[in-house]
Scaffold this active site. Sequence first.
Site, PDB file in Angstrom:
ATOM      1  N   GLU A  44      47.281  33.859  29.017  1.00  0.00           N
ATOM      2  CA  GLU A  44      45.915  33.801  28.982  1.00  0.00           C
ATOM      3  C   GLU A  44      45.130  34.679  28.022  1.00  0.00           C
ATOM      4  O   GLU A  44      45.264  35.911  28.238  1.00  0.00           O
ATOM      5  CB  GLU A  44      45.417  33.981  30.354  1.00  0.00           C
ATOM      6  CG  GLU A  44      45.997  33.117  31.513  1.00  0.00           C
ATOM      7  CD  GLU A  44      45.946  33.587  32.858  1.00  0.00           C
ATOM      8  OE1 GLU A  44      44.684  33.156  33.435  1.00  0.00           O
ATOM      9  OE2 GLU A  44      46.693  34.230  33.578  1.00  0.00           O
ATOM     10  N   GLU A 104      49.061  41.756  30.046  1.00  0.00           N
ATOM     11  CA  GLU A 104      48.092  40.893  31.018  1.00  0.00           C
ATOM     12  C   GLU A 104      47.974  39.517  30.499  1.00  0.00           C
ATOM     13  O   GLU A 104      47.720  38.529  31.100  1.00  0.00           O
ATOM     14  CB  GLU A 104      46.791  41.639  31.194  1.00  0.00           C
ATOM     15  CG  GLU A 104      46.791  42.667  32.108  1.00  0.00           C
ATOM     16  CD  GLU A 104      47.171  42.493  33.268  1.00  0.00           C
ATOM     17  OE1 GLU A 104      46.785  41.298  33.998  1.00  0.00           O
ATOM     18  OE2 GLU A 104      48.081  43.074  34.185  1.00  0.00           O
TER      19      GLU A 104
END
Length: 364
Positions: free
Chosen positions: A308, A317
């Site tokens: 993402e 992340e």
Amino acid sequence: MIIVATGAVSAATAALKFGINYGQIANNLPQPTQVSGLLQSLNVNRVKLYDADPAVLTAFSGTGVEFIVSNGDLNNLSDARSALAWVSQHVQPFLPSTRITCVVVGNEVLAPGGDPAAMQSLLPAMQAVHQAVADLGLGAQVSVSTAHSADVLAASYPPSSGAFREDLAPYVRPVLDFLAQAGSPFLLNAYPFFAYKASPATVSLPYVLFEPNPGVVDPATNLTYDNMLYAQIDAVYAAMNAVGHADIAVKISETGWPSKGDEDEVGATVQNAALYNGNLMKRIATGQGTPLKPDVPVDVFVFALFNEDMKPGPASERNYGLFYPNGTPVYNLGFDGASFSRSPTSTFSSSSRPTVRKKVPTAY
């Protein structure tokens, strides 16, 4: 549930207790119809969303895939009429064509230093959604829970010493009472990666990656743990038992390992990510439980389907995905049957609050 690890995991077996998180905090993701085809080609039959995107739920209509949907708007959901309106709009219309089995109210709300207003609103919101589900006649199909980080624990090693933080007790215990009464699971977001990242000199890499290792013996129970994730699960069972709840199942709503990170993110590599997720899938496919609950198969949702690119926080992340947004695997986990149409792509992003996973160097 989900994916076939090379040469070792049958789709039929893995399909039972394995799921995947479908994050959407990116501007280069494929259309939901493409994702539906991809997951069906991989025999994925359980998906957790961070919202209740109607385009996604519609795309999976008639596929038999089970969905967990989420809503973090605690202030709004605390109102009974608003909760009923939300369930009426975001859950009821998609049943039974799309199999929605659980609503997750809030994500990692109970945490040290958390928002007091949100923590106070969590239980009323869960109760209001549960009542709305019941009022609409959906109680036999849809459960209601919330997801916790391992930060709710004050102690987790050895697992038998598991205990909830005293400062969170006024919130945790009523939530546990609700889960027990509703028959809902305790959802845990657990990331052994952070324990290794925080202390690579003292945390065994084979232990966190499900690789062969001598294991760790809990002196109070004489049980041997050969991986950290199962130790964390049993620590939650111990913590719940300590406050009088032996009647709630623990399920892993998030776990995973990043394939890339910043320079100081030790262990964030493609090799380690492939080992963690591949070994976990093989373990789940055996139906084996934890040392404390050997007859209860571990139920896991892996984070995440795609990398993402808009996720805030460190580089890790943005690199938990099993796939790149163009549909190619980030590493080989036996995706030989994958089928993906690479056009068109979508520019939608999740409406839910992006959650940056927290460092939890416990349960060594």
